[in-house]
Design an enzyme around this catalytic site. Structure first.
Site, PDB file in Angstrom:
ATOM      1  CB  SER A 166     147.819 -33.675  70.583  1.00  0.00           C
ATOM      2  OG  SER A 166     148.386 -34.972  70.272  1.00  0.00           O
ATOM      3  CG  ASP A 209     143.914 -33.453  65.200  1.00  0.00           C
ATOM      4  OD1 ASP A 209     142.960 -33.800  64.490  1.00  0.00           O
ATOM      5  OD2 ASP A 209     145.154 -33.810  64.422  1.00  0.00           O
ATOM      6  CG  HIS A 266     148.470 -33.223  65.070  1.00  0.00           C
ATOM      7  ND1 HIS A 266     147.434 -33.520  65.785  1.00  0.00           N
ATOM      8  CD2 HIS A 266     149.675 -33.437  66.193  1.00  0.00           C
ATOM      9  CE1 HIS A 266     147.703 -33.845  66.968  1.00  0.00           C
ATOM     10  NE2 HIS A 266     148.729 -33.844  67.389  1.00  0.00           N
TER      11      HIS A 266
END
Length: 368
Positions: free
Chosen positions: A166, A192, A318
């Site tokens: 991320s 992700d 996530h």
């Protein structure tokens, strides 16, 4: 992204874990920012029902070999280390997490390939202590990432694989693009984060951050909430990672380690232009996704041209490295071995599954 996840991207799977079809990012953002104010009622999955699971904190020492403080101009960065030979996997966590988000993954990866792992707590996170905790600008964090590596490894001859999740994935791309790591960077792995989805999600993030509980009565209750809210699906990962995401205010009162709303001015800078920068990095690249509806136009074209490998992991939220550390380690270990970055350990067969067409195309272009 579920209630307890404080990173900058919506979770494509944990909000509706049983869905079988992809969802558009704006729909997921709406679900994320309105998702369950209180945690859901006890379910039959065993996390909160029947026999109560052990929810005590797990020590870092069960996953890493060393926990070191690195002093950089008066700022003290906490760094977790594992392994003593082989290529270096530099693991960069997402916003609001810590180096311990990689604990289960690091332990698994080191059983598959001969390697070393470094996982710092970035500025404002975990046990790191900085004079300015809220300057999470791209430029400042690139300097931090560079200085941490140089302090720990100096002028190493070993290859480096930069891995980021991320926010950390965006920083990994920017760090490589800026040539900020002095060693030879042999590969880039981004987990992700895709520019299009990230930029679309930013508008709802302040609302989402305020929708989370502001405090917890104990570390155990924070861990239990983390699991019951769907943020983490792996109790072991939650028990080692979640405590580093909170801090003690007073007896029986814990709050978030970092107030990410104070860093809002930097969010856009993390992700803007990310796809083009990613595609421009001249090393083997792997993009790991938690859902199939994530590639923007530039990445879709780049994937069709074989410019990077894509891996989609099912049944994860996530925080891929916490939800499925074994599968992620297998994919990354296989990727590193096929590109001759790492050597497999005895029980790991990197060619056990069919090779990814993107890798074959990349190798045809660059090695023949």
């Amino acid at each position: 992204m579920s209630d307890d996840e404080i990173d900058m991207l919506p979770d494509l799977n944990s909000v509706m874990p049983h869905a079988t079809t992809p969802h558009r990012p704006n729909e997921l953002l709406r679900q994320a920012v309105t998702h369950g104010r209180p945690p859901p009622a006890p379910s039959s999955n065993g996390i909160l029902s029947g026999k109560r699971r052990e929810m005590s904190e797990l020590p870092w020492s069960g996953f890493f070999d060393d926990k070191r403080e690195v002093n950089i101009d008066g700022d003290v960065f906490n760094v977790y280390l594992k392994g003593d030979e082989g290529p270096i996997f530099y693991l960069l966590h997402g916003g609001g997490y810590s180096g311990l988000t990689w604990a289960c993954f690091a332990k698994e990866l080191c059983t598959l390939v001969t390697c070393r792992v470094i996982a710092p707590d970035l500025r404002g996170h975990g046990d790191t202590r900085c004079a300015d905790e809220h300057d999470l600008s791209k430029e400042t964090q690139i300097k931090d990432i560079s200085a941490i590596f140089n302090k720990v490894y100096g002028d190493t001859d070993e290859s480096v694989c930069i891995v980021g999740h991320s926010m950390g994935g965006a920083l990994a791309v920017h760090t490589l693009n800026a040539k900020a790591v002095s060693a030879k960077v042999a590969a880039l792995i981004v987990i992700d984060v895709v520019e299009g989805s990230a930029m679309e999600a930013l508008g709802g993030m302040v609302h989402f951050l305020h929708s989370r509980p502001s405090s917890f009565d104990s570390v155990e209750k924070a861990i239990r909430w983390c699991l019951s809210s769907g943020t983490a699906k792996n109790p072991t990962a939650a028990r080692v990672s979640m405590p580093s995401q909170i801090r003690e205010l007073s007896e029986n009162e814990y709050t978030w380690r970092i107030d990410l709303t104070t860093t809002e001015q930097y969010w856009k800078g993390w992700f803007e232009g990310l796809s083009r920068e990613f595609l421009g990095c001249a090393v083997p690249k792997l993009l790991v996704l938690a859902g199939v509806d994530r590639l923007d136009k530039d990445l879709t074209i780049g994937q069709m041209q074989g410019k990077f490998q894509t891996c989609v992991l099912p049944k994860v939220g996530h925080c891929v490295q916490e939800d499925s550390p074994e599968k992620l380690a297998d994919e990354i270990g296989r990727f590193a071995c096929r590109h001759r970055i790492a050597q497999p350990n005895l029980k790991f067969s990197p060619l056990a599954s069919p090779p990814d067409p993107a890798i074959l195309q990349y190798e045809r272009r660059h090695h023949h």
